[in-house]
Design a protein around this motif. Structure first.
Motif: not given
Length: 451
Positions: A155-156, A209-213, A217-220
């Motif tokens: 995911x990105x 923070x919710x989505x990274x948890x 996620x490979x990268x923002x």
């Protein structure tokens, strides 16, 4: 506060004046419809406030002339592609020497110019290892591929109403109910981007923070300030928190500085002391010649180089036959060395401040619920106040009729803004009198509107 009936009448008046003063552009557009899809070389050129685009005759510095002989103060500057000004002498000379003097625009061999450009971009952006592309879109695609390879994640994460070119993974937004949905108008998506990406609103740390948890996620991929939905600046402490969260969750951080390059010689990354893992950039650094690139931190470059089985030479997809060609690299070197210099940015930012101050004075004088936001050498007015804090609210503040009215009013009096929004960009060739001409014309447009 705006009388919509009066606005409609003024817009009709200005559109008629536009048609009357530009018969050659109108005729050229009609002829093109027989041969060009949409009647233009690229369909986004149909984004016009008056029904047909102006046709270019010539451009120099911060001025353009159309085929009807009208000269304009160009505050659009190719939507940052011509931030260096049109045909800057140093870039023209370097391109002529490379293409005509020594020859060899693309020969599948490196040049020493590329080393110079990599070192200079490293100085400005703080990431030492660079590779080149022809567009920022491609630089973003390749950065995403590297991030996936390095992390093993798919995911990105992007921001609602961000702009990273035509990268498939970025064409989703936060819906009215907070859900993640395909962005309206996404043409021929190869797959639903909600399956490849996550999206949050800018300046919303809990959502990030919710989505990274989720841990996938490979990268923002982010602009340090949103730019293509109106300028949306980060709130104090937001970017530091983004960096802390991405590190905590093992996610790479990619700063796309293609538009935010306006913040200074090293974009927002340099101006604000940011620490991304990867930087992408395009458009402006070639002085008008197609060019772009991505830069890697020392850690990311070392990790990639140490991965066995990672094909970075042939079929890995990280490249292109014309990427890093001798001509575009020569243009980048000349533009960075002689045109978009540290001193040039100082002067450009001063002019943007002059622009911003003047526009704010008109807004204040008439008590309009509008705002103007500056990002270095770039400024933009929006028809809402206070200025939006995220992409969703900025999109909701759009007013197409007001946009069109100001664009065509200004064009009829010799000033060009970016067609997609009310953005004004300064170049090294822009002058105080250019800014004053906009100020006079903008004041007149507002006075006619609120009279």
């Amino acid at each position: 506060m705006i009388d919509r009936t009066r606005l409609a009448a003024l817009l009709g008046r200005e559109r008629q004046a536009y048609r009357d003063r530009n018969p050659r552009s109108a005729a050229a557009y009609e002829r093109a419809k027989a041969h060009l899809f949409g009647g233009v070389p690229m369909t986004w050129m149909n984004k016009t406030a008056a029904g047909f685009p102006l046709y270019l005759a010539e451009a120099r510095g911060a001025r353009v002339t159309d085929v009807d002989g009208h000269e304009y103060v160009d505050l659009c500057l190719g939507d940052t592609g011509a931030m260096a000004g049109h045909s800057p002498t140093a870039t023209v000379d370097a391109v002529a020497e490379r293409f005509g003097g020594r020859g060899g625009a693309t020969v599948m061999m490196p040049t020493e110019d590329a080393t110079w450009v990599g070192a200079e971009l490293g100085r400005r952006f703080g990431v030492p290892y660079w590779s080149f592309s022809l567009t920022a879109t491609d630089a973003n695609r390749w950065a995403i591929r590297l991030a996936r390879a390095l992390t093993g994640r798919t995911r990105i994460l992007v921001y609602s109403y961000c702009y990273h070119g035509s990268v498939d993974e970025v064409l989703l937004v936060v819906g009215p109910d907070g859900s993640q949905v395909i962005r309206e108008g996404n043409v021929g998506a190869p797959t639903d981007p909600t399956t490849t990406s996550r999206v949050v609103e800018f300046n919303d740390l809990p959502a990030l923070e919710r989505e990274l948890a989720y841990g996938d996620v490979a990268a923002v991929l982010m602009e340090p300030a949103l730019t293509n939905i109106g300028i949306v600046l980060p709130e104090p402490g937001y970017l530091d928190a983004v960096r802390e969260l991405t590190r905590r969750h093992g996610t790479l951080l990619i700063n796309d500085e293609t538009h935010t390059f306006s913040a200074g010689p090293g974009g927002c990354t340099g101006a604000w002391g940011l620490e991304p893992d990867i930087v992408t950039i395009g458009k402006a650094i070639g002085g008008g010649i197609p060019s772009g690139g991505y830069g890697l931190s020392a850690e990311v470059a070392a990790r990639l180089s140490g991965m066995s089985g990672l094909d970075l030479v042939d079929m890995g997809g990280v490249g292109g036959t014309l990427a890093g060609n001798a001509l575009s690299v020569a243009a980048m070197r000349a533009t960075l060395e002689h045109v978009l210099t540290d001193d040039a940015f100082t002067a450009m930012i001063e002019l943007a401040t002059r622009f911003t101050t003047g526009v704010q004075a008109v807004i204040d004088e008439h008590g309009l619920p509008w705002s103007v936001t500056q990002l270095g050498a770039r400024a933009e007015y929006r028809f809402t106040s206070p200025a939006p804090r995220d992409g969703g609210s900025s999109n909701a503040a759009g007013d197409p009729d007001l946009d069109d009215y100001l664009h065509v009013y200004l064009a009829n009096r010799g000033v060009l803004l970016t067609p997609f929004h009310n953005m004004a960009l300064m170049s090294p060739a822009t002058t105080p009198s250019d800014i004053d001409h906009h100020q006079t014309t903008f004041t007149s447009a507002v006075t006619d509107l609120v009279a």
